[in-house]
Design an enzyme around this catalytic site. Structure first.
Site, PDB file in Angstrom:
ATOM      1  N   ASP A 196      13.368   0.214   4.271  1.00  0.00           N
ATOM      2  CA  ASP A 196      12.926   0.195   5.624  1.00  0.00           C
ATOM      3  C   ASP A 196      14.060  -0.124   6.596  1.00  0.00           C
ATOM      4  O   ASP A 196      14.165  -0.373   7.730  1.00  0.00           O
ATOM      5  CB  ASP A 196      11.868  -0.845   5.803  1.00  0.00           C
ATOM      6  CG  ASP A 196      10.556  -0.522   4.973  1.00  0.00           C
ATOM      7  OD1 ASP A 196       9.660  -1.096   4.937  1.00  0.00           O
ATOM      8  OD2 ASP A 196      10.524   0.953   4.688  1.00  0.00           O
ATOM      9  N   LYS A 238       4.177  -7.402   9.242  1.00  0.00           N
ATOM     10  CA  LYS A 238       3.402  -6.131   9.105  1.00  0.00           C
ATOM     11  C   LYS A 238       2.997  -6.116   7.654  1.00  0.00           C
ATOM     12  O   LYS A 238       1.693  -5.904   7.365  1.00  0.00           O
ATOM     13  CB  LYS A 238       3.610  -4.994   9.788  1.00  0.00           C
ATOM     14  CG  LYS A 238       3.193  -3.590   9.408  1.00  0.00           C
ATOM     15  CD  LYS A 238       3.685  -2.637  10.099  1.00  0.00           C
ATOM     16  CE  LYS A 238       4.782  -1.885   9.352  1.00  0.00           C
ATOM     17  NZ  LYS A 238       4.320  -0.933   8.023  1.00  0.00           N
ATOM     18  N   ASN A 239       3.920  -5.852   6.921  1.00  0.00           N
ATOM     19  CA  ASN A 239       3.555  -5.569   5.404  1.00  0.00           C
ATOM     20  C   ASN A 239       3.031  -6.490   4.418  1.00  0.00           C
ATOM     21  O   ASN A 239       2.709  -6.263   3.223  1.00  0.00           O
ATOM     22  CB  ASN A 239       4.968  -4.778   4.693  1.00  0.00           C
ATOM     23  CG  ASN A 239       5.300  -3.348   5.457  1.00  0.00           C
ATOM     24  OD1 ASN A 239       4.510  -3.133   6.498  1.00  0.00           O
ATOM     25  ND2 ASN A 239       6.341  -2.908   5.338  1.00  0.00           N
ATOM     26  N   CYS A 265       3.238  11.599   5.611  1.00  0.00           N
ATOM     27  CA  CYS A 265       3.782  11.382   6.748  1.00  0.00           C
ATOM     28  C   CYS A 265       5.293  12.049   6.778  1.00  0.00           C
ATOM     29  O   CYS A 265       5.720  12.800   5.928  1.00  0.00           O
ATOM     30  CB  CYS A 265       3.692   9.849   7.066  1.00  0.00           C
ATOM     31  SG  CYS A 265       5.056   8.932   5.908  1.00  0.00           S
ATOM     32  N   ARG A 289       3.983   0.741  16.217  1.00  0.00           N
ATOM     33  CA  ARG A 289       3.297   0.534  14.891  1.00  0.00           C
ATOM     34  C   ARG A 289       3.616  -0.732  14.204  1.00  0.00           C
ATOM     35  O   ARG A 289       2.963  -1.360  13.161  1.00  0.00           O
ATOM     36  CB  ARG A 289       3.493   1.852  13.833  1.00  0.00           C
ATOM     37  CG  ARG A 289       2.607   3.009  14.174  1.00  0.00           C
ATOM     38  CD  ARG A 289       2.501   4.017  13.141  1.00  0.00           C
ATOM     39  NE  ARG A 289       2.342   3.361  11.854  1.00  0.00           N
ATOM     40  CZ  ARG A 289       2.793   3.753  10.629  1.00  0.00           C
ATOM     41  NH1 ARG A 289       3.563   4.949  10.537  1.00  0.00           N
ATOM     42  NH2 ARG A 289       2.404   3.271   9.601  1.00  0.00           N
ATOM     43  N   ARG A 329       3.452  10.668   0.061  1.00  0.00           N
ATOM     44  CA  ARG A 329       2.764   9.327   0.132  1.00  0.00           C
ATOM     45  C   ARG A 329       1.653   9.580  -0.784  1.00  0.00           C
ATOM     46  O   ARG A 329       0.529   9.331  -0.554  1.00  0.00           O
ATOM     47  CB  ARG A 329       2.345   8.802   1.342  1.00  0.00           C
ATOM     48  CG  ARG A 329       3.520   8.807   2.528  1.00  0.00           C
ATOM     49  CD  ARG A 329       4.540   7.978   2.083  1.00  0.00           C
ATOM     50  NE  ARG A 329       4.471   6.461   2.191  1.00  0.00           N
ATOM     51  CZ  ARG A 329       4.360   5.682   3.175  1.00  0.00           C
ATOM     52  NH1 ARG A 329       4.573   6.128   4.269  1.00  0.00           N
ATOM     53  NH2 ARG A 329       4.070   4.465   3.150  1.00  0.00           N
TER      54      ARG A 329
END
Ligand code: EPZ
Length: 420
Positions: free
Chosen positions: A308, A22-23, A118, A400, A123
């Site tokens: 993460d 994803k990243n 978030c 997500r 952020r």
């Protein structure tokens, strides 16, 4: 809202296919704004954040064609360019800020929503704005939007990031590709996803060279060529599945994944007692009968232990035979999973950004609430070793960043089902 039902305890056994990262996908998709010609991207993970980024690109005038069960996408910019990136899309996915760099480089104009915070932190995007300003972007913030322009092409520059930032490094590299002249960026983040981005851009003709551990040189070009590129594997998903095998005393084979990407994590898993064998593109992990505790895991920028995977490792250490500690040094509020783990029976004390985890925890099933992407998967892991049936609510957080995780887990022995 969907929820997951998980009946534990279980033991992982079998083989899992890791999806695209994803990243890596998000900055690569954002950078397609730089292109005039068609770009084909393969091995896309089917996760909500990628869908959101594709919707954002569509709203900015890109034509999106899907192939191969949406794992391949063909992106072509149509003539009518749009420069407005709305809050409605950027608020759900903070990586939306990554369209600012390519838009200012390509269109010299952009109205991009500030991402907003978030649950894991505020952020901010100051590092992004400082770097783009040095490249020649002028901007004003009005009603939550960044109104930016650059009076023609951006200009190459020398810039040193005050702090290491994945997103700010990506935004700046992308923007510098079309700037006039040479840019040298120092104190860059060097996550593998950033290398995947620079490999992608170089294969399209961008002149990018890493000239130091955290220093990259970009010479602006007039335009980029049409290319086909396949996204790298998701190292956080791979790390998550390795933790699952270690946690459940199971054994797991991960094929077609470069084990070098998670060397730090695999060393930690060996330290807690896992047996691990790695070939170039394969990882075999066997969980230990007794999980050893570890003192002072600290999350840091790559190549150190990644934030993460902090929540996932915390679950593992709840089952260790002694006290462990984890320090979260990247985000200011990334212990949202602790309150939920306590409901399963975890004994964790938080002191500022340090978590002290008592081991030898017997998890008992409970009803749980997801809070953010990685916290949600930590709850899935804990439910897998809790006695009884747990319910995990608000799993849109999970969707997500993990592609239909319940299908992958069911295939390797987890009693899990999704209730829509
Ligand atoms: C990327 O976020 C990842 N997201 C995050 O993954 C990951 O946790 C993070 O890097 C750290 O590795 C994507 O790649 C899409 P940063 P990013 O800029 O770019 C502060 C996941 O679970 N900061 O390296 O936002 C920031 O608040 C997600 O997949 C500023 O203060 O991370 C944080 O405390 C979560 N000003 C720290 O720096 C800025 O302008 C590191 O942030 C930018 C960041």
């Amino acid at each position: 809202m969907d929820k997951l039902l998980i009946k534990g305890p279980c033991k992982i056994k079998g083989q899992v296919i890791i999806s695209g990262s994803k990243n890596a996908a998000l900055p690569i998709l954002a950078s397609t704004i730089l292109f005039d010609k068609t770009v084909t991207i393969e091995n896309l993970p089917r996760v909500r954040d990628v869908d959101t980024m594709l919707s954002l690109l569509k709203s900015l005038g890109s034509k999106i064609q899907f192939f191969n069960n949406k794992k391949t996408v063909k992106i072509t910019k149509n003539k009518k360019k749009k420069i407005y990136a709305p809050y409605s899309l950027v608020k759900t996915m903070r990586a939306g800020i990554l369209v600012l760099g390519p838009m200012i480089a390509k269109y010299h104009k952009s109205v991009t929503s500030l991402p907003g915070g978030c649950l894991i932190g505020a952020r901010p995007v100051n590092y992004h704005l400082n770097a783009l300003k040095k490249l020649g972007m002028k901007y004003k913030i009005k009603k939550g939007y960044i109104h930016a322009n650059s009076n023609g092409k951006l200009k190459g520059t020398n810039f040193k990031f005050s702090n290491i930032s994945v997103g700010a490094t990506e935004n700046s590299i992308i923007a510098a590709c079309l700037a006039r002249g040479k840019t040298i960026l120092k104190n860059c983040a060097i996550e593998p996803e950033i290398k995947d981005l620079t490999n992608f851009l170089k294969s399209a003709g961008a002149k990018i060279k890493w000239i130091g551990k955290r220093t990259v040189q970009i010479e602006g070009v007039k335009s980029l060529n049409s290319i086909k590129y396949s996204i790298m594997g998701d190292r956080i998903e791979a790390g998550t599945f390795c933790v699952a095998a270690a946690l459940t005393k199971g054994n797991l084979l991960i094929k077609n994944f470069d084990s070098n990407l998670i060397q730090t994590e695999l060393n930690l898993l060996k330290k807690i007692g896992s047996k691990i064998k790695t070939l170039k593109k394969e990882i075999y992990i066997k969980g230990p009968n007794k999980i050893k505790n570890i003192n002072n895991i600290i999350t840091k920028e790559y190549p150190n232990f990644p934030t993460d995977l902090q929540a996932q490792f915390m679950v593992l250490l709840c089952k260790a035979n002694g006290r462990s500690t984890i320090t979260e040094s990247i985000f200011e509020n990334r212990f949202m999973h602790v309150a939920e783990l306590r409901r399963l029976g975890a004994k964790i004390i938080i002191k500022e950004n340090k978590a002290i985890i008592e081991g030898n925890t017997e998890f008992l099933a409970a009803e749980l609430m997801s809070s953010d992407l990685r916290a949600s998967v930590a709850l899935v892991l804990a439910a897998m070793v809790a006695k009884g049936q747990s319910v995990i609510n608000r799993i849109y957080h999970l969707d997500r960043g993990y592609e239909r995780i319940e299908n992958k887990l069911r295939k390797i022995g987890v009693n899990i089902k999704r209730l829509s």
